[in-house]
Every structure is written in C-alpha cells, then in structure tokens.
Design a protein around this motif. Structure first.
Motif, PDB file in Angstrom:
ATOM      1  N   CYS A   1       0.834  -1.210   0.000  1.00  0.00           N
ATOM      2  CA  CYS A   1       0.000   0.000   0.000  1.00  0.00           C
ATOM      3  C   CYS A   1       0.866   1.257   0.000  1.00  0.00           C
ATOM      4  CB  CYS A   1      -0.944  -0.004   1.199  1.00  0.00           C
ATOM      5  SG  CYS A   1      -2.263  -1.233   1.078  1.00  0.00           S
ATOM      6  N   LEU A   2       1.954   1.228   0.768  1.00  0.00           N
ATOM      7  CA  LEU A   2       2.887   2.357   0.791  1.00  0.00           C
ATOM      8  C   LEU A   2       3.486   2.574  -0.601  1.00  0.00           C
ATOM      9  CD1 LEU A   2       4.527   4.432   2.519  1.00  0.00           C
ATOM     10  CD2 LEU A   2       6.234   2.621   2.767  1.00  0.00           C
ATOM     11  N   ALA A   3       3.892   1.502  -1.249  1.00  0.00           N
ATOM     12  CA  ALA A   3       4.482   1.599  -2.585  1.00  0.00           C
ATOM     13  C   ALA A   3       3.463   2.119  -3.599  1.00  0.00           C
ATOM     14  CB  ALA A   3       5.018   0.242  -3.026  1.00  0.00           C
ATOM     15  N   GLN A   4       2.238   1.685  -3.456  1.00  0.00           N
ATOM     16  CA  GLN A   4       1.179   2.136  -4.350  1.00  0.00           C
ATOM     17  C   GLN A   4       0.989   3.645  -4.218  1.00  0.00           C
ATOM     18  OE1 GLN A   4      -2.447  -0.013  -3.585  1.00  0.00           O
ATOM     19  NE2 GLN A   4      -2.949  -0.117  -5.745  1.00  0.00           N
ATOM     20  N   THR A   5       1.091   4.147  -3.002  1.00  0.00           N
ATOM     21  CA  THR A   5       0.976   5.583  -2.754  1.00  0.00           C
ATOM     22  C   THR A   5       2.183   6.334  -3.314  1.00  0.00           C
ATOM     23  OG1 THR A   5      -0.296   5.161  -0.750  1.00  0.00           O
ATOM     24  CG2 THR A   5       0.711   7.323  -0.935  1.00  0.00           C
ATOM     25  N   ALA A   6       3.369   5.726  -3.224  1.00  0.00           N
ATOM     26  CA  ALA A   6       4.599   6.363  -3.722  1.00  0.00           C
ATOM     27  C   ALA A   6       4.664   6.384  -5.248  1.00  0.00           C
ATOM     28  CB  ALA A   6       5.819   5.638  -3.172  1.00  0.00           C
ATOM     29  N   ALA A   7       3.957   5.465  -5.882  1.00  0.00           N
ATOM     30  CA  ALA A   7       3.970   5.398  -7.347  1.00  0.00           C
ATOM     31  C   ALA A   7       3.401   6.678  -7.940  1.00  0.00           C
ATOM     32  CB  ALA A   7       3.174   4.183  -7.828  1.00  0.00           C
ATOM     33  N   ASP A   8       3.990   7.097  -9.038  1.00  0.00           N
ATOM     34  CA  ASP A   8       3.571   8.307  -9.736  1.00  0.00           C
ATOM     35  C   ASP A   8       3.550   8.015 -11.238  1.00  0.00           C
ATOM     36  OD1 ASP A   8       2.950  10.938 -10.342  1.00  0.00           O
ATOM     37  OD2 ASP A   8       5.026  11.626 -10.166  1.00  0.00           O
ATOM     38  N   PRO A   9       2.670   7.093 -11.662  1.00  0.00           N
ATOM     39  CA  PRO A   9       2.690   6.660 -13.060  1.00  0.00           C
ATOM     40  C   PRO A   9       2.456   7.807 -14.036  1.00  0.00           C
ATOM     41  CG  PRO A   9       1.240   5.257 -11.754  1.00  0.00           C
ATOM     42  CD  PRO A   9       1.619   6.427 -10.897  1.00  0.00           C
ATOM     43  N   VAL A  10       3.122   7.705 -15.169  1.00  0.00           N
ATOM     44  CA  VAL A  10       2.933   8.689 -16.229  1.00  0.00           C
ATOM     45  C   VAL A  10       1.983   8.112 -17.266  1.00  0.00           C
ATOM     46  CG1 VAL A  10       5.162   9.801 -15.868  1.00  0.00           C
ATOM     47  CG2 VAL A  10       5.004   7.881 -17.427  1.00  0.00           C
ATOM     48  N   PRO A  11       1.259   8.973 -17.977  1.00  0.00           N
ATOM     49  CA  PRO A  11       0.341   8.467 -19.004  1.00  0.00           C
ATOM     50  C   PRO A  11       1.079   7.635 -20.052  1.00  0.00           C
ATOM     51  CG  PRO A  11      -0.036  10.800 -18.589  1.00  0.00           C
ATOM     52  CD  PRO A  11       1.215  10.428 -17.843  1.00  0.00           C
ATOM     53  N   ASP A  12       0.430   6.580 -20.477  1.00  0.00           N
ATOM     54  CA  ASP A  12       1.033   5.648 -21.429  1.00  0.00           C
ATOM     55  C   ASP A  12      -0.088   5.166 -22.350  1.00  0.00           C
ATOM     56  OD1 ASP A  12       1.854   3.135 -22.586  1.00  0.00           O
ATOM     57  OD2 ASP A  12       3.344   2.916 -21.011  1.00  0.00           O
TER      58      ASP A  12
END
Length: 190
Positions: free
Chosen positions: A148-159
């Motif tokens: 859950c912490l990693a999911q919050t840290a993720a900052d995906p860019v549009p693809d």
C-alpha cells in the motif's frame, strides 16, 4: 542485462546512465543502496544512487563526467528479489519491483528497501519501508502494508498502452510477489 540482443554489448553502468524509468537495473541498484563514482578531468565524486536520477532519461552526471564504478554494500544476512510485469519477455517493465531485506539471527527483519521501475518518471525508492518492516517476520499483513505504501509512492505517467490506474494496481500486486519471494529465499515462514 536486457534482452539477448543487448546482453553481450550492454553494461550495468550503461543501463544506469540511460536512466530509463522502466529499466530493471536502476530499481535493483536503488533497492541495494548502491553508490556510484563519477570521474572527470577535474576529479571524482561519489553519488548515492538515490540522488542519481533527476528525470526521465536524466541523471545528475555533468557533461564532462563518466560513471566509472558502482559499489554495492554486501550484507551476508540479506535476501532480495526483482519481479516485473512486462508485455513480452525482454520488454521493459510495465511495473518492476526490487527489494532487499536484511534479516537478523532471530528471524526478523532488521532493514528493508524497495524500489519501483515503470511506476513514475524516474525509478522510485519507496521511503518508509524500513519503518514498517523492522522487527517484523514479514508476515502477509506487513507485506500488504508495504504494498500500500508503494502504491501511494507510485507516480505513473500516461502511457498509450497501460492506464495509470492499472499500473498503480500492478504496483501493489508486484510488491506482494517480490516480498513473498524475498521471504521464501530467506527460508522464512510468515
């Protein structure tokens, strides 16, 4: 490294300097806490890997510098894993997760690091993992907390191929897989 066509020509340093946010080795080096040495005519400097990436395909290397060494701390009581989701074998990661867990003789975690590839504009070192894992036996609840912490840290860019929501969901899934694999490699039970 990389697919069979590149393996005989590529280097770890070249992969790190390419700074592809979806590359495998940058996340692995982040999880391992590597230190890099850059050299130029004016001298050398040491760069913690966590400070190396400045943007997509960008590093803090100066124009006149060359990466000359990579140092990875050796920890005898450490296990780790790198898992990735890719569209085809040999492709860059849709999401990749690298983890390094240091175990004490008592069977509990003494330190933990986790990094993501394909989850943002640069490889991401997830902060706060050590605080969650220290003193635990890496049970499924702790694994979910880190995911859950990693999911919050993720900052995906549009693809155009993968939605941001899908990529973020896969971060959680892949973190769970990586941590369970690291636990299994250590011979630990939840």
């Amino acid at each position: 490294i990389a697919d069979p066509h590149v393996r005989n020509l590529g280097t770890i340093g070249g992969s790190l300097c390419q700074a592809d946010p979806r590359g495998d080795l940058p996340a692995c080096m982040l999880a391992l806490g590597a230190t890099l040495t850059a050299s130029s005519a004016s001298g050398t400097r040491t760069i913690p890997i966590a400070e190396f990436y400045t943007g997509p395909f960008s590093t803090c290397l100066r124009d006149e510098e060359l990466l000359i060494s990579i140092r990875i701390p050796v920890k005898a009581s450490c296990t780790g894993a790198y898992v990735k989701l890719s569209r085809r074998a040999g492709d860059f990661a849709v999401v990749g997760v690298a983890t390094s867990i240091e175990w004490g003789g008592d069977g509990v975690c003494h330190d933990g690091r986790l990094a993501l590839s394909g989850a943002g504009p640069t490889p991401i070192l997830v902060h706060g993992v050590t605080e969650i894992l220290t003193g635990s036996r890496l049970d499924d609840r702790k694994i979910d907390d880190v995911a859950c912490l990693a999911q919050t840290a993720a900052d995906p860019v549009p693809d155009p191929l993968v939605s941001i929501d899908y990529r973020r969901a896969m971060v959680h899934t892949m973190v769970v897989r990586a941590l369970r694999l690291a636990r299994e490699r250590a011979g630990r039970k939840a």
